[in-house]
Design an enzyme around this catalytic site. Sequence first.
Site, mmCIF file in Angstrom:
data_model
loop_
_atom_site.group_PDB
_atom_site.id
_atom_site.type_symbol
_atom_site.label_atom_id
_atom_site.label_comp_id
_atom_site.label_asym_id
_atom_site.label_seq_id
_atom_site.Cartn_x
_atom_site.Cartn_y
_atom_site.Cartn_z
ATOM 1 N N ARG A 121 -53.045 35.266 4.935
ATOM 2 C CA ARG A 121 -52.806 34.134 5.860
ATOM 3 C C ARG A 121 -53.364 32.815 5.335
ATOM 4 O O ARG A 121 -53.676 31.903 6.089
ATOM 5 C CB ARG A 121 -53.377 34.417 7.249
ATOM 6 C CG ARG A 121 -52.762 35.635 7.910
ATOM 7 C CD ARG A 121 -53.120 35.719 9.374
ATOM 8 N NE ARG A 121 -52.487 36.888 9.955
ATOM 9 C CZ ARG A 121 -53.045 38.097 9.959
ATOM 10 N NH1 ARG A 121 -54.227 38.290 9.424
ATOM 11 N NH2 ARG A 121 -52.398 39.106 10.498
ATOM 12 N N LYS A 143 -45.403 20.758 -0.142
ATOM 13 C CA LYS A 143 -44.194 21.561 0.074
ATOM 14 C C LYS A 143 -44.247 22.736 -0.889
ATOM 15 O O LYS A 143 -44.353 22.539 -2.105
ATOM 16 C CB LYS A 143 -42.929 20.742 -0.192
ATOM 17 C CG LYS A 143 -42.497 19.895 0.989
ATOM 18 C CD LYS A 143 -41.097 19.339 0.750
ATOM 19 C CE LYS A 143 -40.656 18.457 1.897
ATOM 20 N NZ LYS A 143 -39.344 17.826 1.625
ATOM 21 N N GLU A 185 -37.486 10.704 -10.845
ATOM 22 C CA GLU A 185 -38.293 10.606 -9.620
ATOM 23 C C GLU A 185 -39.147 9.333 -9.642
ATOM 24 O O GLU A 185 -39.405 8.730 -8.603
ATOM 25 C CB GLU A 185 -39.188 11.843 -9.452
ATOM 26 C CG GLU A 185 -38.440 13.182 -9.403
ATOM 27 C CD GLU A 185 -37.603 13.392 -8.124
ATOM 28 O OE1 GLU A 185 -37.664 12.564 -7.203
ATOM 29 O OE2 GLU A 185 -36.874 14.408 -8.085
ATOM 30 N N LYS A 227 -46.201 8.558 -3.067
ATOM 31 C CA LYS A 227 -45.934 9.855 -2.431
ATOM 32 C C LYS A 227 -47.019 10.160 -1.394
ATOM 33 O O LYS A 227 -46.737 10.622 -0.287
ATOM 34 C CB LYS A 227 -45.839 10.971 -3.472
ATOM 35 C CG LYS A 227 -45.642 12.334 -2.811
ATOM 36 C CD LYS A 227 -44.523 13.152 -3.328
ATOM 37 C CE LYS A 227 -44.244 14.345 -2.420
ATOM 38 N NZ LYS A 227 -43.538 15.423 -3.036
ATOM 39 N N GLU A 237 -42.332 16.097 7.437
ATOM 40 C CA GLU A 237 -40.966 15.568 7.361
ATOM 41 C C GLU A 237 -40.231 15.591 8.695
ATOM 42 O O GLU A 237 -39.114 16.093 8.817
ATOM 43 C CB GLU A 237 -40.145 16.316 6.294
ATOM 44 C CG GLU A 237 -38.925 15.513 5.858
ATOM 45 C CD GLU A 237 -38.207 16.091 4.651
ATOM 46 O OE1 GLU A 237 -38.857 16.366 3.634
ATOM 47 O OE2 GLU A 237 -36.987 16.265 4.759
ATOM 48 N N ARG A 241 -40.615 11.006 5.916
ATOM 49 C CA ARG A 241 -40.781 11.642 4.599
ATOM 50 C C ARG A 241 -39.432 11.856 3.914
ATOM 51 O O ARG A 241 -39.349 11.932 2.689
ATOM 52 C CB ARG A 241 -41.543 12.969 4.736
ATOM 53 C CG ARG A 241 -41.798 13.638 3.394
ATOM 54 C CD ARG A 241 -42.794 14.777 3.483
ATOM 55 N NE ARG A 241 -42.904 15.460 2.203
ATOM 56 C CZ ARG A 241 -43.888 16.282 1.869
ATOM 57 N NH1 ARG A 241 -44.870 16.535 2.711
ATOM 58 N NH2 ARG A 241 -43.901 16.868 0.684
ATOM 59 N N ASN A 245 -35.966 11.683 -0.281
ATOM 60 C CA ASN A 245 -34.719 12.344 -0.685
ATOM 61 C C ASN A 245 -33.669 11.359 -1.193
ATOM 62 O O ASN A 245 -32.504 11.736 -1.345
ATOM 63 C CB ASN A 245 -34.130 13.129 0.495
ATOM 64 C CG ASN A 245 -34.972 14.351 0.816
ATOM 65 O OD1 ASN A 245 -35.583 14.929 -0.086
ATOM 66 N ND2 ASN A 245 -35.035 14.713 2.074
ATOM 67 N N HIS A 248 -31.059 12.530 -3.527
ATOM 68 C CA HIS A 248 -31.146 13.993 -3.571
ATOM 69 C C HIS A 248 -30.012 14.677 -2.812
ATOM 70 O O HIS A 248 -29.730 15.845 -3.066
ATOM 71 C CB HIS A 248 -32.491 14.474 -3.020
ATOM 72 C CG HIS A 248 -33.634 14.243 -3.979
ATOM 73 N ND1 HIS A 248 -33.954 13.000 -4.471
ATOM 74 C CD2 HIS A 248 -34.528 15.103 -4.549
ATOM 75 C CE1 HIS A 248 -34.995 13.099 -5.290
ATOM 76 N NE2 HIS A 248 -35.357 14.364 -5.355
ATOM 77 N N HIS A 252 -28.639 17.368 -4.994
ATOM 78 C CA HIS A 252 -28.722 18.807 -4.683
ATOM 79 C C HIS A 252 -27.335 19.449 -4.690
ATOM 80 O O HIS A 252 -27.154 20.569 -5.177
ATOM 81 C CB HIS A 252 -29.357 19.019 -3.299
ATOM 82 C CG HIS A 252 -30.845 18.873 -3.294
ATOM 83 N ND1 HIS A 252 -31.569 18.558 -2.174
ATOM 84 C CD2 HIS A 252 -31.757 18.997 -4.290
ATOM 85 C CE1 HIS A 252 -32.860 18.492 -2.474
ATOM 86 N NE2 HIS A 252 -32.996 18.745 -3.755
ATOM 87 N N HIS A 265 -32.732 19.142 -12.476
ATOM 88 C CA HIS A 265 -32.866 18.500 -11.163
ATOM 89 C C HIS A 265 -32.878 16.971 -11.295
ATOM 90 O O HIS A 265 -32.127 16.266 -10.613
ATOM 91 C CB HIS A 265 -34.146 19.012 -10.497
ATOM 92 C CG HIS A 265 -34.479 18.345 -9.211
ATOM 93 N ND1 HIS A 265 -33.750 18.560 -8.055
ATOM 94 C CD2 HIS A 265 -35.449 17.437 -8.876
ATOM 95 C CE1 HIS A 265 -34.266 17.827 -7.081
ATOM 96 N NE2 HIS A 265 -35.294 17.144 -7.547
#
Length: 358
Positions: A121, A143, A185, A227, A237, A241, A245, A248, A252, A265
């Site tokens: 946990r 993330k 980025e 960031k 998010e 946030r 993207n 993206h 993506h 990417h």
Amino acid sequence: MQTLNVNLGDRSYPIHIGSGILARTGELLNQVGLSGKVAIVTNPTVAQFYLEPIQAALSKAGFTAVPILLPDGEAHKNSISLQMIYDRLIAERFERKSSILALGGGVVGDLAGFAAATYLRGVPYVQVPTTLLAHVDSSVGGKTGVNHADGKNLIGAFYQPKLVLIDIAVLKTLPRRELIAGLAEVIKYGVIEDTALFGLLEQQIDKLVQLDSDLLSQTIATSCAIKAKVVEADEREDDYRAVLNFGHTIGHALEAVTGYTELLHGEAVGVGMVKAAALSMRQGFCDQISFDRIVRLIGKAGLPTEIPGKVSLASLIQAMEVDKKAAGGKIKFVMCEGIGKTRFHHLAPSEILAALSA
Ligand code: NAD
Ligand code: GLY
């Protein structure tokens, strides 16, 4: 070494940036209260250069290091690799106070972070990113996760590290194509938040590709500060946030329709940013001069700016619709308002198709 902080109350942590600071790993882990057993999650590509030095630095500070080597590549960012980590942690009797260290690019970082979020946990973990993309993006912000056969990053958790240790010297062994992909980025941060960073990149992006240390440290620190600011404002998010993207949504989709094998990417994000800027201009949010500067900088970095000819626009739109950002039939886009400012805007698939076909 310079240090920034991500301020999130009791989940706050430092980001250390410097050259050669891998040798200080043990001492820096001690400073955030870690000791005892540490699992180094990495892959053979990275391990051949950095596993021994990091093991030496950890043992000098009294840690017992347990290396866990996973197969390299995005195709292995899945539950099988995750299970391999859990199996070793259990076999080595890792406890709540033991920790995990991610040594690698975003793939290793996301996997190790998710293992840390879920094993017993939650156990502490640290990020030691080794690609430019991971330096400026994936190692900061918490993330974590793995891919599912039906989509990227579908299983995951927000779970902040205790420390991010960015040694820019590791970029010397990074393949040039990966380095350039990471620049996408950095350019993104300029477009969404920072006109001065964008201007600096216009002047000096060649020096970054040549690994100029001072410029790299400065640019990585600026990117991490942006960031951190976004994450501090909207850790999970809920809304803001999503500004990260920019480029993206189409990026993506491009990765998905080309089977995650053709474009890195950052390369897909390069094309995605050009197309997002074009959509922004079409909607009246972005002027022609800013659009031209964005396209020129992405091209100058050595990133692609056009959708590969063989990709059908219909399949691209379909991929955007199944992406988790699609809601109510419309797709949420980050639009640029010139350079340094953004807004969210929802577009119907037909509007996107018309713009991309123009
Ligand atoms: P990657 O982790 O696959 O690394 C790229 C390649 O470089 C790999 O082959 C790796 O082994 C190799 N490598 C890494 N460091 C090296 C070094 N110093 N020298 C030589 N080779 C080295 O790719 P990436 O671009 O770092 O990360 C992409 C991943 O990051 C994706 O899975 C993406 O979803 C994720 N990501 C996560 C976040 C987040 O916020 N968590 C943000 C952006 C991207
Ligand atoms: N890379 C996007 C984010 O961290 O939110």
